[in-house]
Design an enzyme around this catalytic site. Structure first.
Site, PDB file in Angstrom:
ATOM      1  N   HIS A  14       0.870  -1.185   0.000  1.00 30.25           N
ATOM      2  CA  HIS A  14       0.000   0.000   0.000  1.00 30.25           C
ATOM      3  C   HIS A  14       0.911   1.240   0.000  1.00 30.25           C
ATOM      4  O   HIS A  14       2.032   1.191   0.494  1.00 30.25           O
ATOM      5  CB  HIS A  14      -0.822  -0.057   1.290  1.00 30.25           C
ATOM      6  CG  HIS A  14      -1.923   0.941   1.407  1.00 30.25           C
ATOM      7  ND1 HIS A  14      -1.691   2.246   1.786  1.00 30.25           N
ATOM      8  CD2 HIS A  14      -3.265   0.828   1.225  1.00 30.25           C
ATOM      9  CE1 HIS A  14      -2.856   2.885   1.837  1.00 30.25           C
ATOM     10  NE2 HIS A  14      -3.824   2.056   1.496  1.00 30.25           N
ATOM     11  N   ASP A  36       3.041  -5.027   7.787  1.00 30.25           N
ATOM     12  CA  ASP A  36       1.816  -4.232   7.689  1.00 30.25           C
ATOM     13  C   ASP A  36       0.645  -5.198   7.855  1.00 30.25           C
ATOM     14  O   ASP A  36       0.355  -5.989   6.956  1.00 30.25           O
ATOM     15  CB  ASP A  36       1.790  -3.539   6.322  1.00 30.25           C
ATOM     16  CG  ASP A  36       0.451  -2.863   6.022  1.00 30.25           C
ATOM     17  OD1 ASP A  36      -0.493  -3.008   6.829  1.00 30.25           O
ATOM     18  OD2 ASP A  36       0.361  -2.213   4.975  1.00 30.25           O
ATOM     19  N   GLN A  39      -4.644  -5.428   6.922  1.00 28.25           N
ATOM     20  CA  GLN A  39      -5.692  -6.293   6.375  1.00 28.25           C
ATOM     21  C   GLN A  39      -5.777  -7.640   7.083  1.00 28.25           C
ATOM     22  O   GLN A  39      -6.621  -8.468   6.734  1.00 28.25           O
ATOM     23  CB  GLN A  39      -5.459  -6.528   4.869  1.00 28.25           C
ATOM     24  CG  GLN A  39      -5.516  -5.275   4.023  1.00 28.25           C
ATOM     25  CD  GLN A  39      -6.891  -4.625   4.018  1.00 28.25           C
ATOM     26  OE1 GLN A  39      -7.905  -5.262   4.305  1.00 28.25           O
ATOM     27  NE2 GLN A  39      -6.933  -3.335   3.703  1.00 28.25           N
ATOM     28  N   LYS A  51     -10.352  -1.001  10.918  1.00 32.56           N
ATOM     29  CA  LYS A  51     -10.571  -2.120   9.995  1.00 32.56           C
ATOM     30  C   LYS A  51     -10.919  -3.396  10.744  1.00 32.56           C
ATOM     31  O   LYS A  51     -11.181  -4.429  10.134  1.00 32.56           O
ATOM     32  CB  LYS A  51      -9.313  -2.360   9.153  1.00 32.56           C
ATOM     33  CG  LYS A  51      -9.052  -1.260   8.115  1.00 32.56           C
ATOM     34  CD  LYS A  51      -7.989  -1.699   7.134  1.00 32.56           C
ATOM     35  CE  LYS A  51      -7.245  -0.573   6.482  1.00 32.56           C
ATOM     36  NZ  LYS A  51      -8.004   0.165   5.479  1.00 32.56           N
ATOM     37  N   CYS A  99      -4.755   2.629  -3.591  1.00 28.47           N
ATOM     38  CA  CYS A  99      -3.478   3.072  -3.011  1.00 28.47           C
ATOM     39  C   CYS A  99      -2.351   2.112  -3.385  1.00 28.47           C
ATOM     40  O   CYS A  99      -1.487   1.772  -2.564  1.00 28.47           O
ATOM     41  CB  CYS A  99      -3.565   3.246  -1.501  1.00 28.47           C
ATOM     42  SG  CYS A  99      -4.584   4.629  -1.038  1.00 28.47           S
TER      43      CYS A  99
END
Lengths: 412, 155
Positions: free
Chosen positions: A128, A205, A208, A231, A369
């Protein structure tokens, strides 16, 4: 054995989300934009209200009762995060505004101290923008060089054939756990082990993944891991950066202000201990408290079950999408996370999303993104449907019907 | 429904078979605009005639049907227009989509009035205005040359 496990009542769980009863353009809402942000269960909304009704105050410095309540709730949330991701101690949990700020914190505080001209930063092509741009800024400041692990193509896997060679001279390796565009689940444990063996510091990261599958930082073996509250059924404005204590201890502060100091003189100051050293100013107390409720909520369902549900929906969506002639699907065919990116033949993603919205189906269209990845795949944008545990196969059927109508509408 | 008004046949036709699509060898002015929100990008190529009127206007790039059709119809409308007229039309188009009060659009816009319904899709207004913004930039270059801009992402 499996029969002894209580069966998850997904319909009852769905009823915990009042917003899913909204009507959009006269239709029942189908919310398939969960990779952008998840919806919030009543437990989280109620917890926020309770905080503001009964506990609201500033943390840490107050002597009075409300400040004590707010501080206890805030620090309890930190302990809960440590447990949620398997950190050794709550001291390794820094509250941030979100994944983006967590990565920027590492790039600023760790990166500026540890990188110099000629050092290498290794990323992947599926990152991202928030896991690319902070490193570009760092590279510009220090003269370090950026490298990328390639993505194989439409099937969206990392090309690890030359990973060892790419790791040569790398000081920092940053990788996404799950791609927000491709749905790829990266083997972060293996990647971090190989990167660490090559002497690199590692960052994952988890934007998600943290709310979708069990995440354990010690099992992954990363030095840093970042995710966002919003999220994973929590409020917006709160996020988490995990850092191994020895890394955080050795880092200079990120921002200056109250809370992050132990002693301030007119010319110089001494820093507070971790994690407070990285939390200047009044934090998002309500956000942390709401995130605590969200983590409790998710773990009551079980993130292993949530991921199985995600994967089942993604597999079903891909099977149904492949019935549409000429539709191009991105991402791996197997072990796919709960989102699907696609391009409908002859119809631009924006037009797909506008028309789907008119039918009550919330999708996302654009570059997600991931502009460099889009250029590599040779598409200006894709449409994306991303799922969570409250979504159903029936909603996917409706989504496929709507796509059929859109296809027909544009083929007229 | 609203979207049927938005995606009229003329819009679909121009998005599928954009007119004046391609580079322009004799162009003196180029302006490239992109919308970082969605990845739409349009470059206009402009040649002004002796009296400063638009002699030739083409475009390249990629985007959604709204953006492509808007660019295509714009190139047809603007041919042979004087600098002053072009400015007025650009203003009229922009006004039709963004003025606070919806009103009867300028008749001179002709077929372009089909984009009036974009008003009801606030997320898509920039798709329609991007080529016009690019033309405005190209016309605004006093000494000729190239210009590049990005739409404000906050809008």
């Amino acid at each position: 054995m499996q029969d002894l496990q209580p069966k998850t009542d997904w319909a009852r769980i769905r009823a915990d989300f009042p917003i899913l009863n909204e009507r959009v353009h006269g239709r029942d809402l189908v919310y398939f934009d969960n990779a952008a942000t998840s919806q919030k269960p009543r437990a989280v909304i109620d917890r926020l209200a309770h905080y503001y009704l009964h506990e609201n105050s500033n943390v840490h410095r107050g002597i009075h009762e409300l400040s004590n309540r707010a501080t206890l709730a805030f620090e309890a949330a930190r302990k809960r995060v440590a447990q949620f991701i398997g950190a050794a101690s709550a001291n390794e949990i820094v509250f941030t505004r979100g994944t983006t700020e967590g990565i920027n914190l590492v790039a600023q505080a760790w990166g500026t101290k540890n990188l110099k001209a000629g050092d290498r930063i290794l990323l992947t092509e599926m990152e991202h923008h928030s896991n690319i741009v902070p490193w570009q800024l760092l590279a510009q400041r220090t003269g370090a060089e950026l490298r990328y692990v390639h993505v194989t193509g439409d099937d969206g896997l990392l090309d690890l054939s030359n990973f060892e060679a790419l790791l040569d001279g790398v000081k920092l390796f940053a990788v996404t756990h799950i791609s927000n565009t491709l749905g790829t689940v990266n083997p972060v444990r293996e990647l971090c082990a190989r990167a660490r063996a090559a002497g690199a510091t590692t960052l994952v990261d988890a934007a998600q993944s943290a709310g979708h599958l069990p995440v354990d930082v010690r099992s992954i073996g990363c030095d840093f891991l970042a995710f966002s509250g919003h999220k994973i059924c929590g409020p917006t404005g709160i996020g988490v950066l995990y850092g191994r204590a020895e890394k955080l201890d050795a880092m200079p502060p990120y921002q200056g202000g109250g809370e992050m100091i132990s002693r301030v003189d007119f010319q110089a100051s001494q820093w507070n201990t971790i994690p407070h050293k990285f939390e200047a100013g009044t934090p998002d107390i309500a956000g942390a408290v709401g995130l605590h409720a969200a983590m409790d909520y998710l773990d009551e369902i079980g993130r292993d079950k949530i991921f199985a549900h995600d994967q089942e929906l993604a597999a079903y969506a891909m099977q149904r999408l492949s019935e549409i002639d000429g539709l191009r699907i991105f991402g791996p065919r197997e072990n796919h996370a709960g989102l699907v990116s696609f391009v409908l033949p002859e119809v631009h993603a924006h037009d797909v999303v506008t028309l789907a919205d008119q039918h009550g189906v919330a999708l996302r269209g654009g570059h997600h993104c991931n502009q460099p990845l889009m250029r590599k795949l040779g598409v200006p944008s894709t449409a994306r449907a991303s799922f969570y545990f409250y979504n159903t196969r029936e909603e996917i059927d409706r989504f496929i019907d709507v796509l059929g109508e859109i296809h027909k509408f544009f083929s007229r | 429904m609203d979207f049927e008004e938005l995606y009229q046949d003329i819009v679909l036709d121009h998005s599928r078979r954009p007119r004046n699509f391609g580079e322009l060898a004799e162009a003196q002015f180029h302006a490239h605009g992109d919308n970082p929100n969605c990845g739409d990008e349009v470059t206009v190529h402009l040649k002004l005639g002796a009296n400063d009127a638009i002699d030739a206007l083409t475009f390249t790039g990629n985007g959604c049907s709204i953006c492509m059709a808007s660019a295509s119809l714009m190139t047809l409308k603007m041919k042979h227009k004087s600098r002053a007229e072009s400015g007025e039309l650009i203003h009229a188009f922009h006004d039709m989509l963004t003025a606070e009060q919806e009103s009867e659009p300028d008749k001179r816009l002709g077929d372009l009035r089909v984009f009036q319904s974009v008003r009801r899709f606030p997320q898509r207004v920039k798709c329609a205005t991007l080529p016009w913004h690019a033309l405005e930039e190209a016309l605004g270059k006093p000494a000729g040359g190239e210009v590049s801009f990005s739409e404000d992402t906050a809008g």
